[in-house]
Design an enzyme around this catalytic site. Structure first.
Site: not given
Lengths: 808, 287
Positions: A384-385, A760
């Protein structure tokens, strides 16, 4: 009649376009259990495959005996590396330019590594078979501590690389070294440190964790021997890339490969890469002529497919006594596990970690990253980035707090003092990025005012005094985090995957009745694309979002795209959608001009159709234009109304935000309570505020988990000790704090609708906010940095190390 | 996470269940709520050839008052304990503890018999049963017998149950009116086993502790009765020094394992904190 004429507001609202809190259309099926996931795919005669896995972290495989397994009723085949060698698939290329064993070839290099693939008529028989495969191992010394990887006497992990002094990203310094990546001006930075009035240095670790989506990685492979076609249903965040990879490594013609990503139950980076399960299921289907399903269980997911982080960042800041930063120096030891399988754009071995200067105006900086092998699972995915951005944000946000502490300054004040100023945008960072837009001071001040920051500091001071007097056993921390993300990979000038530029795409087809279908190269895993993509189109062409069907994930029907990860969907595909819609609108304008018998330039756009300038009653709605496109287009124009756009972004987008966390910790037990968490996000233009809020809630919950306990931990022998949800911290609604969300809007100047991406940000900005809160709580007792994760026992240990129990 | 093959039996009476368990021998396991056994089977750490499902056995459920005792059928679920007026009235600590076990879904299915009979040191009810002085009714091929909870636990997953025996009921003497009670459990999250937990039942007289029992969960291979800790507080008003003494006495008998919940030193330390907090809260509740 006039009462019946909708107002402009009503016409705009009816579209449910940009800015509308439109309810998620996909939830109708998800909340009724009617989603269609990979494991819902059931084909006639389908077989099931499952893995024999290594109990050892490092061992030689002496022999594999499958004779007893093949006697188990239902077991049809046992595939090993020897089998795969006959089709040249015992090893597979990784996205990072390394190679990875599909099945153990002579050695195993991490616990739970895939050793053999048992194919059976049902899942039970497959597991019965697994238990009968006899593998003889000769254990070898495991290498677990990344700081020992490059010792002279460190065990040799990758025998296949013997003698190779150059890897995919340049020279290798040691047999366990993968790459060294450097960015920035070393001389200038060293000089800045030499004349610095104040410096700080800290080794800041971001521990190994895992994206752990609700649905694990899985696939169904079905090879049609007659047609020579391979169909793969899989949990793929990037289905087109998977198709190309399969074409390249399986040597199948790409048009005969059909990749379908049905509904996906969360990805978070876990479902970008290619895993041995996919290869084995495909080979098993080709060998048996039957469809083969492979479904990971939770333990396999946590221990074998794609960890995240594991960055050990020695960080130095140079500054003046007044708190103006003058230089940044970071060295990262990056633990990649047994194979370098990072899912970064190909030329970026440490992703976009060079965003590590953060939101601050560093005149100079230097970064070096050493990637190394250890006996751990491969991966290094962007959980999630955007690629390695959360590591970078944690690094700089923690370091700024450490500097503030050394200077005796308030951490928020230090940030305000060093922000890149609004007039500096587009801003060229010392490590090579061009930040598109930002107004950091406004966001930071809004956050501080909302939480009454000054009052919180006073309260903290009083509580600290009470603690020192022995009146309370609670300490209070205020965690400030101001992050700048870099998302939207990416411009073809600097981003590709295996040579394919990281554009994205949209195709829109309008139907005669004023409805349409739109297809993209992205793939929602829960982000709500079916809802938000239609909203962009609705505003662009004046057709209600409800009349636009969004479809993704089928490589036969969707235009080629690079998929969904790294918050790239809105910056890249979102732009392609707007551009495709504008092509539709341009043709629609010609049709309307023809029908209204005026010149195109005499028309103006008005919410949901074209109006003749100065003649308000002469209006043609987009709905009517759609009809006309199929029966009365201008002479010489092709009928129909459709468009395709492939969008190569001119730059990345740079979302940012200000987060503040207020936490208390009971020093006797280490138990923490998050009293307040405020998150202000600036993601540029906001497409659907409700979905943004949902995204922020989800990302903050993950950030909370990571900072406060979620880790993939190995013991000294290389056994994973956090391989199930019993020990791998997955917070429930009970543990999860309440989230307060807020926003400012600074549109991206180069994006067609000004949107930047948000999914994110909360993970990136949330982790440092939590960790800074814990560190802030302990700082008055004399600590400068406590490593994550901050679970109960480690908080207690920190208190103990700081002498809290000595007087007692 | 796929179990091996097994045969499934669903007896209708205790006698049939006992007969099945004794004839099928070591390879048979009784199945109550299944929340310990089924995950173990999925990991193939348990590979019973026969499962004897107790859900069809008559008379294993229910809560009844029998004079000064409450008798609870072994197949009574945690949820049923929580819904019982009799338990709320006479042994409220049972509800306090049951509420700290996992989550509502698990409590609908998980039984008190399974919780106490599995010998899992992480389970909450065993230490509480020792604290309450409960006895277990066992039925076996040689007939029935009663075993005190305090004599039941021999090691992790080892209990006084003989081959073929089945726990059918739990009998608890109702604590005196006005007693104070508390179950303090430190856990990492909902659904977790205790990092450390302490159960306290006490009575107060004139502001001083008159009687006290202290039990400990997940701080050894078996549940523990912290007798010395309990003795240390008798006759005191639970002043800080006494609380510390009790905690130290309790910590002295703790032998927890180091695991992801924390190192041994931490688990013992918070074990002592749980004892202090349970004593204070129980005293505050006592009449």
């Amino acid at each position: 009649m006039n009462d019946m004429t909708p107002t402009r507001e009503q016409r705009t609202a009816a579209l449910e376009g940009l800015g509308c809190k439109r309810k998620r259309v996909e939830d109708i099926r998800f909340t009724q259990g009617k989603g269609n996931y990979v494991d819902d795919v059931k084909l006639p005669g389908m077989l099931h495959g499952d893995f024999v896995r290594s109990p050892h972290a490092h061992a030689r495989v002496k022999s594999i005996d499958d004779s007893e397994a093949l006697k188990v009723p239902g077991v049809l085949a046992v595939i090993t590396a020897e089998t795969l060698k006959t089709v040249n698939l015992a090893w597979m290329p990784t996205l990072a330019g390394d190679v990875q064993m599909v099945l153990a070839d002579g050695k195993v290099l991490f616990q739970n590594q895939e050793v053999a693939f048992v194919v059976a008529t049902d899942r039970y028989a497959a597991d019965d078979g697994i238990n009968k495969v006899k593998v003889e191992y000769e254990p070898l010394p495991p290498l677990i501590d990344p700081f020992k990887a490059m010792d002279a006497d460190a065990p040799v992990l990758r025998e296949d690389l013997a003698g190779k002094t150059t890897g995919a990203h340049g020279p290798r310094k040691h047999h366990n070294h993968i790459f060294e990546w450097t960015v920035g001006d070393k001389e200038l930075t060293d000089a800045a440190f030499k004349k610095a009035e104040v410096t700080i240095k800290e080794m800041i670790s971001y521990h190994r964790t895992h994206p752990s989506p609700l649905e694990t990685c899985q696939c169904v492979c079905s090879f049609d021997k007659i047609k020579g076609e391979l169909t793969i249903w899989g949990t793929f965040q990037a289905p087109h890339v998977i198709r190309t990879v399969v074409a390249l490594i399986a040597k199948l013609p790409e048009q005969k490969i059909h990749v379908i990503s049905p509904d996906i139950g969360g990805g978070f980076g876990n479902k970008v890469g290619a895993y041995p399960g996919y290869i084995c299921a495909a080979v098993a289907s080709i060998v048996t002529g039957k469809p083969v399903k492979w479904v990971e269980d939770r333990i396999e997911n946590l221990t074998a497919t794609s960890f995240a982080r594991d960055y050990h960042m020695t960080t130095e800041i140079a500054a003046t006594k007044q708190g103006k930063v003058t230089g940044l120096r970071v060295h990262v030891l990056a633990d990649h596990g047994a194979f370098d399988a990072c899912a970064d754009p190909s030329k970026w071995p440490a992703g976009f970690f060079n965003i590590v200067t953060g939101s601050y105006d560093f005149p100079t900086a230097h970064l070096a990253v050493d990637g190394i092998y250890t006996n751990k699972a491969p991966g290094g995915v962007a959980y999630r980035c955007s690629f390695r951005v959360t590591e970078a944000a944690y690094c700089i946000e923690r370091a700024m707090d450490i500097l503030a502490q050394k200077l005796g300054m308030d951490p928020a004040e230090l940030r305000l003092k060093n922000f890149i100023r609004p007039e500096q945008f587009p801003y060229h960072s010392a490590l090579g990025w061009e930040y598109d837009s930002g107004d950091y001071g406004t966001a930071m001040r809004k956050a501080m005012e909302t939480v009454k920051y000054a009052e919180l500091r006073k309260e903290q001071e009083a509580l600290r005094a009470a603690f020192k007097r022995g009146e309370t056993r609670e300490i209070m921390g205020i965690g400030v985090s101001f992050f700048t993300e870099i998302v939207g990979a990416g411009p073809s000038k600097n981003c590709d995957i295996l040579g394919i530029a990281m554009f994205d795409s949209c195709e829109i087809r309008m139907h005669p009745t004023g409805a349409g279908i739109a297809r993209m190269g992205t793939k929602s895993q829960g982000q709500g694309h079916e809802t938000t993509w239609a909203q962009i189109i609705a505003t662009e062409i004046g057709i209600p979002a409800d009349n636009i069907m969004v479809e993704e994930g089928n490589t036969d029907t969707a235009p080629y795209g690079l998929g969904t990860y790294g918050s790239r969907s809105t910056p890249v595909a979102g732009a392609a959608i707007a551009m495709a819609a504008r092509k539709i609108k341009a043709k629609a304008q010609m049709i309307a001009a023809y029908k209204l018998e005026v010149h195109e330039d005499d028309l103006e756009w008005d919410i949901d159709g074209f109006r003749v300038k100065g003649l308000p009653e002469k209006f043609m709605s987009m709905k009517d234009i759609c009809w006309a496109a199929y029966n009365s287009v201008p002479p010489g124009m092709e009928p129909g109304l459709e468009a395709v756009s492939y969008y190569d972004p001119p730059n990345m987008t740079y979302p940012f935000g200000a987060y503040i966390c207020v936490m208390t910790i009971d020093v006797d037990t280490g138990v923490y309570k998050v009293r307040r968490f405020y998150a202000l996000d600036d993601c540029g233009t906001r497409i659907n505020p409700m979905i943004i809020e949902g995204q922020v809630h989800g990302g903050l919950t993950e950030a909370f988990a990571i900072a406060m306990g979620q880790e993939i931990r190995y013991d000294a022998e290389g056994n994973v000790v956090t391989g199930s949800f019993m020990d791998f911290f997955m917070p429930t609604a009970v543990e999860t704090p309440h989230w307060e969300t807020d926003f400012t809007v600074t549109p991206s100047p180069h994006h067609p609708i000004g949107a930047k991406g948000v999914g994110e940000s909360p993970n990136v900005g949330g982790v440092p906010a939590f960790s800074n809160a814990v560190n802030d709580a302990f700082s008055f007792l004399g600590s400068t940095h406590i490593q994550m994760p901050h679970d109960f026992w480690r908080n207690w240990q920190a208190a103990k190390n700081l002498g809290v129990f000595e007087a007692a | 996470m796929i179990p091996g093959p097994f045969s499934y039996h669903r007896p209708a009476t205790v006698a049939d269940a006992v007969k099945l368990l004794s004839t099928l021998g070591d390879e048979a396991r009784p199945l109550a709520g299944g929340h310990s056994l089924v995950p173990m089977m999925k990991l193939r750490l348990a590979t019973p050839e026969h499962l004897v499902d107790l859900h069809g056995v008559a008379g294993l459920k229910g809560i009844r008052r029998d004079g000064g005792k409450v008798v609870i059928g072994a197949m009574t679920t945690q949820h049923e304990l929580l819904a019982s007026d009799e338990i709320a009235k006479s042994i409220p600590i049972l509800q306090e503890t049951a509420l700290l076990i996992a989550d509502p879904q698990v409590r609908y299915r998980g039984t008190i018999g399974g919780n106490i009979a599995n010998g899992d040191p992480g389970n909450d009810m065993p230490a509480l049963m020792m604290t309450l002085g409960a006895t277990y009714r066992l039925e076996g091929p040689q007939g029935g017998r009663e075993v005190a909870a305090a004599d039941f636990y021999q090691g992790a997953y080892f209990t006084a149950i003989e081959p073929g025996e089945l726990v059918t009921a739990i009998s608890i003497a109702v604590p005196p009116a006005g007693h104070g009670h508390a179950y303090e459990k430190l856990k990492r999250k909902v659904g977790d086993y205790a990092t450390a937990a302490a159960a306290v039942i006490l009575t107060m007289s004139g502001g001083k502790v008159a009687t006290c029992t202290v039990g400990l969960t997940n701080l050894s291979e078996t549940p523990l009765l912290a007798d010395a800790a309990a003795k240390a507080v008798i006759g005191t008003s639970l002043d800080p020094a006494t609380l510390k003494k009790a905690a130290a006495a309790a910590e002295a008998i703790m032998v927890p394992a180091a695991d992801a919940r924390g190192p041994v030193e931490y688990r013992k330390h918070v074990g002592g904190i749980m004892v202090m907090r349970a004593l204070q809260r129980a005293a505050a509740k006592a009449a």
